[in-house]
Enzyme design. Structure first.
Site, PDB file in Angstrom:
ATOM      1  CD  GLU A   2      57.094  55.116  43.224  1.00 44.81           C
ATOM      2  OE1 GLU A   2      56.550  54.005  42.993  1.00 44.81           O
ATOM      3  OE2 GLU A   2      56.518  56.203  43.078  1.00 44.81           O
ATOM      4  N   PRO A  14      58.741  54.540  27.908  1.00 42.46           N
ATOM      5  CG  PRO A  14      56.978  53.909  26.505  1.00 42.46           C
ATOM      6  CD  PRO A  14      58.153  54.853  26.593  1.00 42.46           C
TER       7      PRO A  14
END
Length: 542
Positions: free
Chosen positions: A256, A186
């Protein structure tokens, strides 16, 4: 919620205990609440060696995970779905503490993750089932054809800071059900929610094939250097670097990336609905969403009325830090750097002639930026060409639909768009002219929760897509083709050695009869064959 560190957030990731005997990583990263600046947790800055060791363990456990089959894997995901629901309020507090979101914005992440888990668990078996295509030619009927999929052993998922709990779930659920082991890295800005996901996977007793490793840029590079498939969500600049690294290793990836999503408001639109929808689509999570509305093109006939309604919507919003109640609509900026970008875009626009209709300033020591509407903007301004990722809504008057489409397509980005019109057929026609991966008609963010549709960008907004039915889970798999004989096998296939004129003519004549058109189906006379062979030989050996 209290401002003290959240109880139970570990300094090291308990999902990947170190049993290698080497010295453990000691560097740590403080995680701060952007709304207050206070430390709310601390995580390890994992080294490249720690990443390599984690990948080694995941790769060792992955075959067993694949072998239990998709039904058993789905049972584990459903158990994790239950854990998410049982721990929902606490997880929402973790999200809120590390992002500065309002309660309203933070509260959606757990339910959305649960919805996604159910979608994949209910459908994965069908999506991953073997396919049995028909042979393209009658000659192929001698074989039974099977197309199957096998997972990449270890999928690495690198996520941004804006949806810290939901972003890992977007991709990890599909990869796990495909049979891959998963390593999540993350953002170092908001790692606490992902650490909680790893804790939950361990708490339900699931096989150790889901790991979260925290850290900065070096940790992320190590993930890209060691896994078998990379899923990245983030900036276009970083995406390019990841694509180059994956190309060097010849491993697949899906990206993305950035967006500059346009909204088109046509003269026949419900102006009140359009203003309310665009305000939400542009300002959810303080505009820090990849598919946020970042520019608005309005037909001149309704421009003034739309701007008046939009400014009214934005001025009515409440901004600040929530306590125990749902008090505010807009929260803090995730980082000071992001606030600086919004400030720079507004200043550039004003210097070039734009007008600030509301908002326009940072406050709270740079932790917040007022929701802002700009008028008199054009494509010479950064606010219409660069990704802002903040609470800024530039509005442009256009002559007609054609000009709106032309300007909407005048961007290096192509993630998504919205079209606002009272004529849905017209809306769909306009949608098909836009150079983006998704279009929402009379709505914002609808595609984000439509898992049967692909979510991916065109142009500089990415490569590949997530979701989209079977394609969204099969992308984490390698295709494998299997041919199986039908009936008893011949002692020797017609084209096997040794070479034989008779067997060659038999096979080629049959192929010609099946594939050629009209008179060309007729066999070539043997005399012409011999003449052609002589001519060829003469050319080869003068």
């Amino acid at each position: 919620m209290p401002d003290e560190p959240i109880e139970g957030i570990p300094v090291s990731n308990t999902a990947t205990p170190d049993t290698t005997g080497r010295a453990p990583d000691t560097a740590a990263i403080d995680v701060r609440d952007p709304a207050t600046g206070r430390v709310v947790g601390r995580v390890t800055d994992h080294s490249a060696a720690a990443v390599a060791e984690a990948v080694r363990r995941l790769r060792a456990r992955q075959p067993e995970w694949e072998a239990i089959g998709v039904r058993e894997r789905a049972k584990w995901l459903r158990a994790f779905q239950d854990w998410l629901l049982d721990n929902g309020p606490r997880l929402t507090e973790v999200v809120r503490s590390e992002t500065g979101k309002t309660r309203f914005d933070a509260a959606i992440e757990v339910p959305a993750a649960v919805d996604l888990a159910k979608y994949w668990a209910d459908r994965a078996e069908g999506f991953l089932a073997d396919e049995r295509p028909r042979p393209h030619s009658p000659i192929g009927l001698a074989k039974r054809l099977v197309s199957t999929v096998r997972p990449y052993p270890v999928v690495g998922i690198v996520t941004p800071w804006n949806l810290p709990l939901l972003n890992p779930c977007f991709d990890a659920f599909a990869a796990l059900l495909a049979g891959a082991a998963v390593l999540v890295k993350p953002s170092e800005v908001t790692p606490l929610s992902a650490v909680e996901l790893a804790r939950g996977w361990a708490e339900i007793g699931a096989p150790p094939v889901f790991t979260v490793l925290t850290g900065g840029g070096d940790t992320g590079r190590a993930v890209v250097d060691t896994v078998d498939f990379v899923q990245f969500t983030g900036s276009t600049r970083t995406g390019r670097a990841i694509a180059a690294a994956c190309a060097q290793r010849l491993i697949p990836y899906s990206l993305e990336l950035g967006g500059k999503d346009p909204a088109i408001v046509l003269a026949d639109a419900d102006i009140d609905r359009a203003a309310a929808g665009i305000a939400y689509g542009a300002l959810f999570n303080a505009g820090q969403v990849c598919i946020s509305v970042e520019r608005v093109y309005v037909e001149a006939a309704v421009y003034d009325r739309f701007v008046e309604r939009l400014v009214g919507e934005v001025r009515a919003l409440r901004q600040g830090r929530d306590g125990r109640a749902f008090t505010h609509d807009i929260g803090a900026m995730a980082t000071a750097a992001q606030c600086d970008i919004v400030t720079r875009h507004v200043a550039d626009a004003v210097a070039k002639g734009a007008r600030i209709l509301c908002g326009g300033k940072a406050f709270g020591g740079g932790r917040y930026f007022e929701p802002t509407v700009l008028a008199d903007v054009d494509h010479t301004m950064l606010c219409l060409t660069e990704e802002t990722f903040g609470p800024l809504i530039p509005v442009v008057a256009v002559a007609d639909e054609d000009e709106a489409v032309r300007l909407a397509n005048d961007s290096v980005y192509g993630l998504s768009a919205t079209v606002w019109t009272g004529d849905r057929r017209r809306g769909e026609r306009v949608a098909r002219r836009l150079e983006v991966g998704a279009v929402n008609i009379d709505d914002a963010f609808a595609n984000l929760m439509s898992f049967a549709l692909p979510m991916g960008g065109w142009k500089d907004s990415g490569i590949g897509a997530r979701w989209g039915g079977a394609a969204g889970i099969r992308k984490y798999c390698r295709q494998q083709a299997i041919t199986v004989p039908r009936g008893p096998a011949l002692p020797r296939e017609p084209l096997w050695y040794p070479a034989s004129r008779l067997r060659s003519r038999l096979v080629t004549t049959l192929m010609r009869a099946v594939d050629a058109r009209g008179r060309r189906r007729l066999p070539i006379p043997a005399r012409r064959n011999r003449q052609a062979a002589t001519t060829d030989t003469t050319r080869t050996h003068p």
